[in-house]
Design a protein around this motif. Structure first.
Motif, PDB file in Angstrom:
ATOM      1  N   THR A 135       0.869  -1.182   0.000  1.00  0.00           N
ATOM      2  CA  THR A 135       0.000   0.000   0.000  1.00  0.00           C
ATOM      3  C   THR A 135       0.898   1.222   0.000  1.00  0.00           C
ATOM      4  O   THR A 135       2.108   1.102   0.002  1.00  0.00           O
TER       5      THR A 135
ATOM      6  N   ILE B 112     -12.397  10.873   1.380  1.00  0.00           N
ATOM      7  CA  ILE B 112     -11.049  10.391   1.064  1.00  0.00           C
ATOM      8  C   ILE B 112     -10.948   8.904   1.400  1.00  0.00           C
ATOM      9  O   ILE B 112     -10.410   8.112   0.624  1.00  0.00           O
ATOM     10  N   GLN B 115     -12.657   6.926  -1.260  1.00  0.00           N
ATOM     11  CA  GLN B 115     -11.873   6.886  -2.497  1.00  0.00           C
ATOM     12  C   GLN B 115     -10.734   5.876  -2.372  1.00  0.00           C
ATOM     13  O   GLN B 115     -10.494   5.077  -3.279  1.00  0.00           O
ATOM     14  N   PHE B 116     -10.045   5.921  -1.230  1.00  0.00           N
ATOM     15  CA  PHE B 116      -8.950   4.971  -1.005  1.00  0.00           C
ATOM     16  C   PHE B 116      -9.467   3.541  -1.090  1.00  0.00           C
ATOM     17  O   PHE B 116      -8.875   2.674  -1.716  1.00  0.00           O
ATOM     18  N   TRP B 117     -10.572   3.343  -0.435  1.00  0.00           N
ATOM     19  CA  TRP B 117     -11.107   1.998  -0.306  1.00  0.00           C
ATOM     20  C   TRP B 117     -11.566   1.467  -1.663  1.00  0.00           C
ATOM     21  O   TRP B 117     -11.138   0.395  -2.120  1.00  0.00           O
ATOM     22  N   ASN B 120      -8.738   1.178  -4.325  1.00  0.00           N
ATOM     23  CA  ASN B 120      -7.520   0.647  -3.757  1.00  0.00           C
ATOM     24  C   ASN B 120      -6.710  -0.122  -4.794  1.00  0.00           C
ATOM     25  O   ASN B 120      -5.493  -0.088  -4.819  1.00  0.00           O
ATOM     26  N   SER B 219      -5.144  10.760  -7.344  1.00  0.00           N
ATOM     27  CA  SER B 219      -5.381   9.727  -6.338  1.00  0.00           C
ATOM     28  C   SER B 219      -6.302  10.321  -5.282  1.00  0.00           C
ATOM     29  O   SER B 219      -6.727  11.469  -5.420  1.00  0.00           O
ATOM     30  N   ALA B 220      -6.583   9.545  -4.246  1.00  0.00           N
ATOM     31  CA  ALA B 220      -7.530  10.004  -3.219  1.00  0.00           C
ATOM     32  C   ALA B 220      -7.072  11.340  -2.645  1.00  0.00           C
ATOM     33  O   ALA B 220      -5.891  11.570  -2.437  1.00  0.00           O
TER      34      ALA B 220
ATOM     35  N   ASN D 281      -3.758  14.131   6.245  1.00  0.00           N
ATOM     36  CA  ASN D 281      -4.603  13.064   6.797  1.00  0.00           C
ATOM     37  C   ASN D 281      -4.408  12.921   8.297  1.00  0.00           C
ATOM     38  O   ASN D 281      -5.359  12.689   9.037  1.00  0.00           O
ATOM     39  N   PHE D 346      -7.036   0.913   5.764  1.00  0.00           N
ATOM     40  CA  PHE D 346      -8.015   1.958   5.506  1.00  0.00           C
ATOM     41  C   PHE D 346      -9.172   1.943   6.498  1.00  0.00           C
ATOM     42  O   PHE D 346     -10.068   2.765   6.409  1.00  0.00           O
TER      43      PHE D 346
END
Lengths: 482, 303, 255, 400
Positions: A135, B112, B115-117, B120, B219-220, D281, D346
């Protein structure tokens, strides 16, 4: 992550155990010949090089590269290990011969029989840790890593393991962050108690983990990255670190040569990420290109590792400089961003563990058409013909077709597997590292042959070219030596 | 590569104004919401990123045509805006402004996270441009058609908004924004006005996101702090507009873009990393300390 | 000498002239009443005295010292204590806590030693609590010490507010409508209380109130404001019967 | 305050007025409590037992003392991180909870503390303890300076300044390789005595205890009272003689001190500290964990922060895994990663905002409010399920 891999491993181990209970006499000879790769160490040739039996499906150029004096691996001798302790013969407190060059020697303590640090090794298993960015900011598909890790060792385990030991792979995601990488490697060493650690990708992560591994006396192997960082000890001075392919610095002559071959007489730019670990590379690259191009070196610049909003500015400057070739060593995301906003045609050239991945070609084409990157493993056009790899990958992943990341990890794993095998039955961290120093040359047919006269064992690279008609990197040349 | 300073400046200002068009779209949304709900909407940029992700999904995964994908992205952005109004802003209407701010920041983070999820597996996302063309100005700046389109959309959008706010329903909105209770008494539904405000703001955000998406890979969090980070510049533009003036938001956006691009001058680019962020920080402090009531306030300023 | 001297104070908000050329003198131990219809500028005048507003022109002097540019808290430190029109208490706190907070300037340790937990702070905290208790006792409020202000009836809140101001250890008490919402009987009690407080705490009192009977009963001197100007001043009865004052109050409730 | 020109006139209510439980500050001093409830002998025993379990969980469980299952090095390391996050949460609580100012750049304060400490140890070759002191002091100073600039502004604009400061720190300061080691990060070695992760955990706990003590004394002394008063009503506060600006600055300084300390601990916890860590973040996560924990509730903030630290690193789910699989025959891990396809990394990013929005709209007291009955009971009071449910009333502005 660990859990999943472990679970997968358990399943594979079970399968392997069942297979083993089936009498071995029923096996086909083809299988037996493949055992060579992992089952029995290749014999140590007079010049200290080891090469496996050729297993590529066809006689492609990669199969047996022009390894000088390399001797094809030992003949199949059934399952048992007959050369246990072979590598320890002559084991004494002397420094293994043949070391020198740029770096320090591998550790001087040669293994005594039954002595040494055997953390992570039992009579039946060897525990190995691999970290890679699954990741985070890396442009590497998560699934690819999960599928790639352990493919080679699964195959070897099915065939009885290395010197009778099964290899158990622990995998951790380093999130493309050095701090995470260090923490994961600490976990490998202190909690999982692995025998050795392999760095999958990412220079900063490899750097961070290698330094920790040295402090914890854990052998650490990875593809070649940078050699030095300002204010820190050079990687070559780390007591347990080994680069399995050419470092960035070592590749600078190759970059200059590629420029001359494809863009001679045209303007060229050198762009490097502003990582301090690339200071040395940048200097050498600029020097090499200047030597090759003279006044045609039109532009050089350090850019943020993850160039985003600065990309248009950088692209504008490249185009204004009139460069037709760009020597590039920065992250794939920067490459894609800059290429996307380029308003002129340039050819990228660079060292490229990650820049040479097919995902980059998929997203970056046609902006990065004909980009040439030097990679420690060949493109999929070559690897798809490597039957052993393709079969092993399919076997571990329910029949799905391999990708280039699979090839990369497979290449590292098999090289490590060869070293483990060459070390013999009497496996300790000391004997393992001594073997590297003594044997020097390992050739698994995927990575270019190694020659560990220093910490940086790489001798050559494969040149990949972005073929936008296929949206992937194809192998232009194999085993290009500097 | 040593261009004379005036040439560097001309290039930087061109790039800045083009980038500023995105900031202006975001700023318009921020101003609109502030006038309507008195909220600093930290989710404004994420309306855009979410719209962009939706458009990208429609285009590349579903294979829908570009206009349909664009419309779909806009619809998703607007839906997110309305959802925010319904689930966060309305329930918190009596809370303090800082509580509301935390709420919108929560919406941004949620977007966010989503979006990431959901994306992915797609590592590098790249939205095709509406038009691939570009040209070079006489002073050497490169202008892409996509950027020109954004600038055009900004001009058109701003003009439409101006017309709308002169229309009866636009005037009703303004009345409702200024006097809640009185508006209810004369039969204007404050609730509906609030929804309309958030819907329009989200649409502006969506435009910013989907138009700026093709500039670079995304990206996110793309429009908040990613490749085209517009949240802070958008707020700065809104501050320049005194948080109220719509024309001021447009002018402010273009100015902030130009000022930020000064970082590409060689003096900065080669000595200070991330000079843009530093310039913005200093600029914000100066504006807030010297002229907190804004610069481009125009006649829209109210007591 | 005068404790409080307001000289030629004017304040404008944009085009609105809220106060014009106000002059006012308060002598030691005096009770001065300020009356006037709503919007006459009484509270604005208080705000100029206590520092919430800076006058556009004119000076505010406290015991001969020009305090026109001092911030609110510094004027509190000099001895100006005030109440607010609509209860100036920390309403989510208890009455006791308000009294503890109001002793801010009397707390004998630096904020840093408080944060570090220096031993002396513990005894000092006990002293602060004790003093709060004494004031509450004096005001007959000890029963509601642990009640949250917001849970109390309005009249109680007003009394608690006076207690809190007393805790700031003022020399001059500026009371903004202390009798609002009170019936004649309660107002009478309030008058007695203020007289007692003046004696016990050696206080000078300036108070704004609409309760004209209350103001005239206890005040030594009265000012009447209208439209930001002093309409009349003098002895309570004189002002009360001043024709201008009567006219200004015409139609207004003069309870 | 003359003609209203400053932005404050447009944003009058700048404080976060979440109705929350305020521990201790406004509660009655013990000596004044008239009829005190005294638990029975069994009651004392039960309370003692729960305290013992709590102490075991914090002190003994991570080092595998009397544990049902074994925790490894990485778990202990995660526990240290939870303690560090708790310090960050308390830092933000001082600003957001006590002073009512929102900081969206808190990651910069923490990050600058981290790199300062690493720099002092590595480049200046000075002792770890000295480095921690320098980092904390620098945190204090920078917060105070930023606060002094921002005092001319109010809440919402301060949020913008912190946002801009965060991005400035992140993109400019943290990008200077000489200070931060570039993308490769900066080494931040631990003192020899605390090299082991187990010992470092107790070091972090000790610092958390110090911070808790300071925070407790802050709320129980005049500075805390002043902050509470000025947050609810600055006009009343100033008429009480409180210098509103000075005490707001004190809040900034204390918050910066805690943030700098947390940064230093974080650096030496990670041993390699990288700028990447301190993105926007993280700033949002800090706000989120503090609000979800429950503003002005020490125990709530500590639990909330630790919760998000462990959720983010995946250790919480790992800890829960044996429980869910054995007791409920349900693997949360498989459910998340498999069924709904949400990778562990996440979870915090997706679950967090939902918890945040739920907190501010439905349960404004956060975790602090939820655990109030148990907390009060453990402190020797009667068990009252409604403890902590005091609703803070809307304060109408006192017209001065």
């Amino acid at each position: 992550m660990t859990m999943m891999i472990t679970r997968k491993f358990q399943a594979v181990a079970l399968a392997a155990a069942i297979t083993l209970t089936v009498p071995a006499c029923g096996q086909k000879s083809g299988v037996a010949s493949q055992v060579v790769v992992g089952g029995v160490p290749g014999q140590v040739a007079a010049d200290g090089s080891i090469v496996p039996g050729t297993t590529a499906a066809d006689g492609s150029a990669v199969g047996v590269p022009g390894a000088t004096g390399g001797v094809t691996g030992g003949t199949p001798t059934g399952g048992g290990s007959t050369t246990g302790g072979g590598s320890t013969t002559g084991g004494s407190k002397t420094t293994p011969s043949g070391t020198g060059g740029g770096g320090e020697a591998p550790p001087a303590t040669a293994p005594r029989s039954g002595g040494g640090d055997t953390t992570g090794v039992t009579d039946t298993t060897i525990k190995v840790g691999i970290h890679a960015p699954v990741t985070g900011a890396a442009a590497i598909p998560q699934q690819s890593f999960e599928k790639a890790v352990g493919v080679y060792f699964d195959m070897v385990n099915k065939k009885g393991g290395i010197n009778g030991r099964k290899v158990e792979v622990k995998f951790e995601d380093d999130q493309f962050r050095p701090d995470t990488a260090r923490a994961r490697c600490k976990k490998f060493a202190e909690q999982d108690k692995v025998f050795l650690i392999i760095g999958g990708a990412g220079a900063d992560q490899i750097d961070a983990c290698a330094r920790y591994a040295a402090s914890a006396s854990v052998p650490y192997l990875s593809a070649g990255v940078h050699e030095t960082r300002p204010g820190q000890a050079p990687l070559s001075s780390l007591s347990t670190y080994f680069a399995l392919s050419l470092t960035y610095e070592q590749q600078t002559p190759l970059l200059a040569r590629t420029y001359k071959a494809s863009y001679n007489g045209q303007k060229v730019a050198v762009i490097t990420a502003d990582n301090d670990s690339l200071d040395n590379f940048h200097g050498k690259a600029v020097g090499a290109i200047k030597a090759a191009a003279g006044s045609n070196l039109a532009y050089e610049r350090r850019i943020p590792k993850n160039t985003t909003s600065d990309a248009p500015g950088i692209a504008g400057e490249i185009c204004r400089s009139g460069a037709k070739a760009v020597v590039w060593n920065a992250s794939p995301s920067s490459l894609l961003n800059v290429a996307k906003v380029l308003t002129c045609k340039v050819g990228f050239i660079g060292p490229g563990l990650t820049n040479g991945l097919n995902i980059v070609a998929e997203v970056g084409c046609d902006n990065i058409a004909n980009a040439r990157f030097y990679s420690p493993f060949p493109g999929m056009d070559v690897m798809r013909r490597n039957a052993e790899f393709v079969n092993a990958y399919k076997a571990s992943n329910g029949g799905s077709a391999p990708d280039d990341l699979g090839a990369a990890i497979y290449g590292v794993e098999s090289l490590v597997g060869m070293i483990l095998a060459a070390t013999g039955k009497d496996l300790s961290r000391e004997s393992f590292m001594a073997t590297i120093g003594k044997v020097k040359q390992f050739n698994n047919g995927i990575y270019p042959p190694t020659n560990f006269s220093s910490r940086f064992g790489g001798t050559a690279m494969h040149l990949l070219r972005a073929d936008c008609s296929k949206s992937e990197f194809v192998t232009e040349k194999v085993n290009v030596r500097p | 590569m040593n261009l004379p300073l005036y040439e560097q400046l001309a290039i930087a200002l061109t790039a800045g104004v083009l980038r500023g068009a995105v900031y202006a779209l975001v700023a318009l949304g921020i101003v609109l919401v502030f006038r309507g709900s008195g909220v600093f909407n930290f989710a404004q940029a994420e309306f855009g990123t979410t719209g962009l992700f939706a458009a990208y999904w429609a285009l590349t995964v579903q294979g829908w045509s570009y206009p349909v994908s664009f419309a779909f992205g806009m619809a998703v952005a607007i839906a997110l805006g309305l959802l925010t109004e319904r689930l966060v802003i309305h329930p918190l209407r009596d809370s303090s402004r800082v509580t509301l701010l935390v709420g919108t920041a929560g919406v941004a983070l949620a977007a966010i996270g989503l979006q990431f999820w959901l994306f992915n597996e797609t590592l590098v996302m790249s939205m095709p441009k509406i038009h691939d063309g570009y040209f070079t100005t006489p002073w050497g700046a490169i202008v892409t058609m996509q950027e020109l389109i954004t600038l055009g959309v900004l001009a058109g959008g701003a003009a439409l908004l101006a017309l709308f706010f002169r229309s009866p329903s636009g005037l009703a909105i303004q009345a409702a924004q200024q006097e809640r209770v009185a508006s209810e008494l004369v039969g204007i539904s404050v609730r509906r006005v609030s929804m309309l405000t958030w819907g329009i703001a989200a649409a502006l955000g969506g435009l910013a996101g989907i138009l700026a998406g093709p500039y670079l890979t995304f990206s996110a969090g793309f429009l908040s702090f990613g490749a085209v980070g517009s949240l802070l510049p958008g707020f700065m533009a809104a501050v320049l507009a005194g948080m109220r003036s719509m024309p001021g938001a447009v002018a402010g956006g273009l100015l902030v873009g130009a000022i930020e691009q000064l970082s590409s001058l060689e003096v900065f680019a080669e000595s200070i990393p991330g000079a843009g962020a530093m310039i913005l920080f200093v600029f914000l402090l100066v504006v807030l300390l010297v002229r907190p009531q804004g610069i481009f306030v125009g006649r829209a300023v109210t007591a | 000498m005068s404790v409080l001297e307001i000289d030629d104070v004017s304040i404008h908000f944009g085009g609105v002239k809220a106060l014009q050329h106000i002059a006012l003198r308060v002598g030691e131990w005096e009770i001065v009443g300020i009356i006037g219809p709503n919007g006459a500028g009484k509270t604005t005048l208080f705000n100029c005295i206590t520092g919430f507003y800076t006058p556009t022109s004119g000076t505010v002097r406290y015991r001969g010292k020009d305090i026109s540019n001092l911030p609110v808290h510094a004027r509190t430190a000099l001895g100006l204590g005030r109440t607010f029109q609509n209860v100036g208490l920390v309403k989510n706190g208890t009455v006791l806590e308000n009294l503890r907070t109001a002793q801010h300037l009397q707390v004998g340790y630096e904020p840093v030693s408080g944060i570090l937990g220096a031993p002396s702070t513990f005894s000092e905290e006990r002293r602060v609590t004790e003093r709060a208790g004494q004031i509450l006792e004096l005001m007959n409020l000890e029963d509601i010490a642990h009640e949250r202000v917001t849970d109390l009836p309005y009249g109680m809140q007003k009394r608690a507010e006076i207690a809190a101001v007393l805790a700031t250890d003022p020399d001059v008490l500026l009371l903004d409508e202390p009798g609002s919402g009170m019936g004649p009987e309660e107002a009478d009690e309030l008058g007695d209380l203020l007289l007692t407080l003046r004696k016990d705490f050696a206080l000078t009192i300036v108070m704004i109130d609409h309760h004209v009977p209350l103001v005239t009963r206890i005040s030594d001197y009265v000012y009447c404001l209208n439209f930001g100007e002093v309409l009349a001043e003098g002895a309570p009865d004189a002002v009360r019967n001043h024709p201008e004052v009567v006219r200004a109050y015409l139609g207004e409730e003069t309870v | 305050m003359s003609a209203p020109t400053s932005p404050s006139s447009e944003a009058p209510d700048a404080t976060l007025d979440l109705p929350t439980v305020e521990e201790e500050l406004w509660s009655a001093p013990e000596d004044a409590e008239s009829e005190r409830f005294r638990p029975s002998r069994a009651g004392w025993f039960a309370r003692g037992a729960l305290w013992a379990v709590l102490a075991w969980f914090v002190l003994a469980f991570p080092v595998n003392f009397l544990s049902p299952f074994t925790l490894g090095v990485s778990d202990v390391s995660a526990a240290s991180e939870a303690a560090i996050f708790a310090i960050v949460g308390l830092s933000l609580n001082v600003l957001l909870g006590y002073a009512g100012q929102i900081s969206l750049g808190h990651q910069a304060f923490v990050g600058i503390g981290a790199f300062t400490s690493a720099y002092v140890v590595v480049n200046l070759d000075l002792a770890f303890w000295f480095a921690v002191a320098v980092a904390s002091t620098l945190g204090l100073v920078q917060a105070a300076v930023l606060g002094a600039i921002s005092l001319r502004l109010t809440g919402l604009y301060f949020a913008l300044v912190t946002l801009a400061f965060g991005s400035f720190a992140q993109q400019t300061i943290f990008a200077i390789p000489k200070l931060t080691g570039g993308e490769g990060g900066k080494e931040a070695p631990r003192p020899a005595l605390f090299d082991s992760d187990y010992r470092y955990y107790f070091l972090c706990l000790a610092f958390l205890a110090v911070v808790l003590f300071l925070d407790w004394r802050l709320t129980r002394s005049k500075a805390g009272r002043a902050l509470m008063a000025l947050r609810e009503n600055p006009r009343v506060a100033s008429s009480y003689g409180i210098n509103v600006k000075a005490y707001t600055l004190i809040a900034f300084a204390v918050s910066g001190l805690f943030a700098g300390l947390a940064g230093a601990l974080m650096a030496h916890h990670d041993e390699v500290i990288v700028a990447q860590k301190f993105g926007f973040n993280l700033a949002l996560l800090f706000v989120l964990m503090t609000v979800v924990g429950g503003l002005r509730s020490r125990s709530g903030v500590v639990i909330g922060s630790a919760f998000f630290a462990l959720l983010g690193s995946g250790h919480l789910l790992e800890l829960l895994e044996p429980l869910t699989t054995n007791v409920f025959r349900f693997s949360l891990h498989d459910f998340l990663t498999g069924t709904i396809g949400l990778p562990i990394e996440f979870v915090a990013l997706v679950v967090g905002p939902i918890l945040l929005l739920l907190t501010i709209t439905k349960y404004p007291g956060g975790i602090g409010q939820q655990i109030a009955p148990i907390r009060e009971w453990m402190l020797g009071h009667r068990f009252d399920i409604h403890a902590g449910k005091v609703k803070e009333v809307e304060v109408d502005d006192v017209r001065a």
